[in-house]
Write an enzyme that holds these catalytic residues in place. Structure first.
Site, PDB file in Angstrom:
ATOM      1  N   LYS A 196      35.821 -30.726  14.630  1.00  0.00           N
ATOM      2  CA  LYS A 196      36.185 -30.906  13.226  1.00  0.00           C
ATOM      3  C   LYS A 196      35.014 -30.497  12.338  1.00  0.00           C
ATOM      4  O   LYS A 196      35.166 -29.739  11.395  1.00  0.00           O
ATOM      5  CB  LYS A 196      36.572 -32.373  13.014  1.00  0.00           C
ATOM      6  CG  LYS A 196      37.023 -32.712  11.627  1.00  0.00           C
ATOM      7  CD  LYS A 196      37.499 -34.146  11.558  1.00  0.00           C
ATOM      8  CE  LYS A 196      37.606 -34.570  10.100  1.00  0.00           C
ATOM      9  NZ  LYS A 196      38.000 -35.963   9.940  1.00  0.00           N
ATOM     10  N   GLU A 202      26.757 -31.647  21.178  1.00  0.00           N
ATOM     11  CA  GLU A 202      27.296 -31.392  22.519  1.00  0.00           C
ATOM     12  C   GLU A 202      28.176 -30.137  22.499  1.00  0.00           C
ATOM     13  O   GLU A 202      28.053 -29.240  23.336  1.00  0.00           O
ATOM     14  CB  GLU A 202      28.156 -32.576  22.997  1.00  0.00           C
ATOM     15  CG  GLU A 202      27.388 -33.849  23.293  1.00  0.00           C
ATOM     16  CD  GLU A 202      27.323 -34.781  22.110  1.00  0.00           C
ATOM     17  OE1 GLU A 202      27.367 -34.285  20.953  1.00  0.00           O
ATOM     18  OE2 GLU A 202      27.222 -36.000  22.326  1.00  0.00           O
ATOM     19  N   GLY A 254      39.223 -37.560  13.634  1.00  0.00           N
ATOM     20  CA  GLY A 254      39.052 -36.955  14.963  1.00  0.00           C
ATOM     21  C   GLY A 254      39.967 -37.567  16.010  1.00  0.00           C
ATOM     22  O   GLY A 254      40.667 -36.863  16.737  1.00  0.00           O
ATOM     23  N   ARG A 255      39.986 -38.895  16.098  1.00  0.00           N
ATOM     24  CA  ARG A 255      40.763 -39.544  17.173  1.00  0.00           C
ATOM     25  C   ARG A 255      42.249 -39.586  16.869  1.00  0.00           C
ATOM     26  O   ARG A 255      43.025 -40.108  17.664  1.00  0.00           O
ATOM     27  CB  ARG A 255      40.202 -40.941  17.433  1.00  0.00           C
ATOM     28  CG  ARG A 255      40.112 -41.835  16.215  1.00  0.00           C
ATOM     29  CD  ARG A 255      39.229 -43.055  16.480  1.00  0.00           C
ATOM     30  NE  ARG A 255      38.975 -43.845  15.287  1.00  0.00           N
ATOM     31  CZ  ARG A 255      38.035 -43.603  14.387  1.00  0.00           C
ATOM     32  NH1 ARG A 255      37.259 -42.530  14.521  1.00  0.00           N
ATOM     33  NH2 ARG A 255      37.858 -44.370  13.341  1.00  0.00           N
ATOM     34  N   GLU A 340      36.698 -47.096  18.534  1.00  0.00           N
ATOM     35  CA  GLU A 340      36.057 -46.398  17.426  1.00  0.00           C
ATOM     36  C   GLU A 340      36.724 -46.806  16.106  1.00  0.00           C
ATOM     37  O   GLU A 340      36.113 -46.762  15.049  1.00  0.00           O
ATOM     38  CB  GLU A 340      36.131 -44.873  17.622  1.00  0.00           C
ATOM     39  CG  GLU A 340      35.095 -44.108  16.818  1.00  0.00           C
ATOM     40  CD  GLU A 340      34.888 -42.674  17.276  1.00  0.00           C
ATOM     41  OE1 GLU A 340      33.961 -42.407  18.051  1.00  0.00           O
ATOM     42  OE2 GLU A 340      35.672 -41.802  16.853  1.00  0.00           O
ATOM     43  N   HIS A 371      43.519 -51.759  43.925  1.00  0.00           N
ATOM     44  CA  HIS A 371      42.614 -51.809  45.074  1.00  0.00           C
ATOM     45  C   HIS A 371      41.165 -51.764  44.629  1.00  0.00           C
ATOM     46  O   HIS A 371      40.273 -51.468  45.422  1.00  0.00           O
ATOM     47  CB  HIS A 371      42.946 -50.653  46.024  1.00  0.00           C
ATOM     48  CG  HIS A 371      44.356 -50.757  46.546  1.00  0.00           C
ATOM     49  ND1 HIS A 371      44.689 -51.468  47.674  1.00  0.00           N
ATOM     50  CD2 HIS A 371      45.529 -50.301  46.028  1.00  0.00           C
ATOM     51  CE1 HIS A 371      46.001 -51.422  47.858  1.00  0.00           C
ATOM     52  NE2 HIS A 371      46.533 -50.719  46.857  1.00  0.00           N
ATOM     53  N   LYS A 500      22.909 -40.696  17.486  1.00  0.00           N
ATOM     54  CA  LYS A 500      22.800 -39.238  17.328  1.00  0.00           C
ATOM     55  C   LYS A 500      21.452 -38.889  16.686  1.00  0.00           C
ATOM     56  O   LYS A 500      20.782 -37.954  17.103  1.00  0.00           O
ATOM     57  CB  LYS A 500      23.924 -38.708  16.427  1.00  0.00           C
ATOM     58  CG  LYS A 500      25.310 -38.752  17.029  1.00  0.00           C
ATOM     59  CD  LYS A 500      26.305 -38.109  16.067  1.00  0.00           C
ATOM     60  CE  LYS A 500      27.737 -38.331  16.481  1.00  0.00           C
ATOM     61  NZ  LYS A 500      28.718 -37.859  15.507  1.00  0.00           N
TER      62      LYS A 500
END
Ligand code: F6P
Length: 534
Positions: A196, A202, A254-255, A340, A371, A500
């Site tokens: 965005k 990253e 974003g999410r 978030e 398990h 950050k």
């Protein structure tokens, strides 16, 4: 705000969920809600008529409906960033205009969707080519909201995947991109840089590595890059031509962004028609959220069950347990969505929260989780409310017996959590196994399940693109309702900033270009270790 509910919870202490069923044989019907092909069963909780009425009362007094309507009306409800919140516009294809300060955003939404569809179909049809011919592999480079949605959705809808192979790189760890690119042919690979902001370190680091990888084999690498971003100046500076840039407004968080251009890899995988079905499912859930009375409104009920367990009963975490291997990434997707959005310590007014922030969300697909960590869920001392999800029907007709076993396991777990096994039942078991006296008592104690552990089950016919759209929109609105009741701004994420900033400061310390003066003793010692061993 939860005082009344806490009083009711105190009165319910000692009450067993199984007794609620004994008292009311219509409980399963009364404490569930249906919409389209989906059933939400919240009867295996301690939510009673009184609890539900108090929860709905809370939703009303906290103004959930007004805030919901403000969101749909394009008001600036993301106040700390001064933005409207309109991911719902991305799927409002047959709906009314969606206005921000009088401006209808739908024409640009439709225009971008049309461009995406044309591009995706050209990639799928071999008309968009790499230097070596038709595109065989698509690599999406993005992180957080620019990664989790398309990655989760592409795996979830694997039975509908008939386009090129899709890969997802997110981590700045070079292992991620190295492992992904290994074995791919740069001449037939398309890189989608999804960010965005187009500044996320990253993503930009991985994008540059991908460009260098491609430049070694391809004469015009930019021709095999696409950008998905709101920052056209930055995509141009990276060398991606405007016709290969798919933009979206800053009113899409974003999410909450997989419905628009961030969903491009998913669209390339499943095709434009199925992607429209995915959007259609979400739009149907939007309409349900707007129109259904609170007591029959799935997102509202799921939110209220969540608040009951987390805020009132004090259970600190929530497990999301999809019985669907293809939903393996859904818990991670919901983690970002929930944590978030509602992991905030102050209210919209900047005042300390009157209680705790949203819960820790975690999970794994069943039956694998059974398990691994279900031991704690059944017999640990902390109660973990579980949210089971399962489709009545799978996509492998020749493996119907697998699916029956899967569903049986899912239903058995919620039953076991609720019913448990008493000491007397455990004693009987041990007696039958030949134990007696003190040893029988000791062995029986280990086999007791306290039961009375709450869960909800979301069950649906089949995980089609439309169902997936509904389920994701259901959870988005659930998070919205929880945030609205808590008085939180669910649409900013200032809590990710500090790390950050400090990472940017530490990189030169690690490389030796800065001495790290002012850093704490632990950080300096860790840096020293890395520098010794790097
Ligand atoms: O660091 C958090 C975050 O801002 C998320 O909210 C977002 O989804 C992610 O980073 C990626 O951001 P972008 O799409 O701008 O690269």
């Amino acid at each position: 705000m939860f005082e009344r509910l806490k009083d009711i919870a105190a009165e319910l202490a000692g009450q067993d969920i199984v007794d609620l069923f004994a008292q009311d044989d219509t409980r399963a019907e009364g404490f569930s809600a249906r919409f389209d092909g989906i059933l939400l069963d919240y009867s295996k909780t301690l939510i009673t008529d009184e609890v539900r009425a108090a929860l709905i009362d809370l939703a009303e007094t906290r103004g959930v409906a007004a805030r919901r309507d403000a969101m749909f009306a394009g008001q600036e409800i993301n106040e700390t960033e001064g933005r409207a919140v309109l991911h719902i516009a991305l799927r409002n294809l047959d709906g009314a205009p969606v206005l921000i300060e009088g401006h209808d955003v739908m024409p640009e939404v439709r225009d971008t969707l049309g461009r995406m569809e044309a591009f995706a179909e050209d990639v799928r049809g071999g008309r968009v080519k790499g230097q070596g011919g038709a595109i065989t592999d698509v690599v999406n480079i993005g992180i957080g909201g620019s990664h989790l949605g398309p990655e989760m959705g592409t795996l979830a809808l694997r039975p509908y995947h008939d386009g090129p192979r899709c890969h997802f790189v997110s981590n700045v760890d070079g292992a991620d991109i190295a492992d992904t690119l290994a074995g791919l042919d740069p001449a037939t690979t398309l890189i989608v840089v999804a960010s965005k902001s187009f500044t996320t370190v990253e993503t930009m680091t991985n994008a540059e590595t991908a460009r260098a990888w491609m430049a070694e084999a391809v004469s015009d690498p930019a021709a095999q890059f696409v950008a998905v971003s709101t920052a056209e100046d930055k995509t141009a500076a990276f060398g991606i031509p405007p016709e290969r840039v798919f933009g979206f407004g800053d009113w899409v968080g974003g999410r909450y962004s997989m419905w628009g251009p961030i969903g491009l890899p998913l669209m390339i995988a499943i095709g434009a028609e199925d992607f429209r079905a995915f959007l259609g499912g979400a739009a149907a859930m939007d309409a349900h959220f707007r129109e259904a009375p609170l007591a029959r409104n799935l997102p509202v009920l799921l939110a209220l069950a969540g608040l009951w367990h987390h805020q009132v009963c004090g259970y600190p975490t929530r497990a999301v347990l999809p019985y669907d291997q293809r939903l393996a990434r859904l818990p991670a997707y919901f983690q970002q969505l929930e944590m978030e959005s509602n992991g905030k310590r102050v209210t919209m007014d900047g005042l300390p929260l009157d209680g705790v922030s949203g819960p820790v969300v975690w999970g794994e697909p069943g039956t694998n989780g059974q398990h691994a960590f279900y031991q704690l869920i059944h017999q640990g001392t902390q109660v973990v409310p579980c949210e089971f999800m399962v489709a009545a029907k799978g996509h492998e007709p020749h493996l119907a017996h697998h699916h029956r076993l899967l569903v049986a396991n899912c239903l058995a777990q919620s039953e076991a959590l609720m019913c448990g096994r008493s000491m007397d039942q455990a004693r009987d078991l041990m007696a039958k196994a030949g134990f007696e006296g003190d040893e029988l008592e000791r062995q029986a104690a280990h086999r007791v399940f306290p039961g009375n552990r709450p869960s909800t089950t979301l069950i649906y016919d089949r995980l089609t693109p439309r169902r997936l759209g509904q389920i994701i929109a259901l959870y988005e609105h659930r998070v919205f309702v929880e945030g609205a009741i808590l008085g939180i701004n669910s649409f900013d994420q200032w809590g990710v900033e500090l790390g950050k900033v400090l990472a940017t400061q530490l990189e030169p310390v690690l490389s030796g270009d800065s001495d790290g003066a002012g850093k704490d003793g632990s950080t300096r010692a860790l840096v020293a270790f890395v520098r010794q061993h790097m």
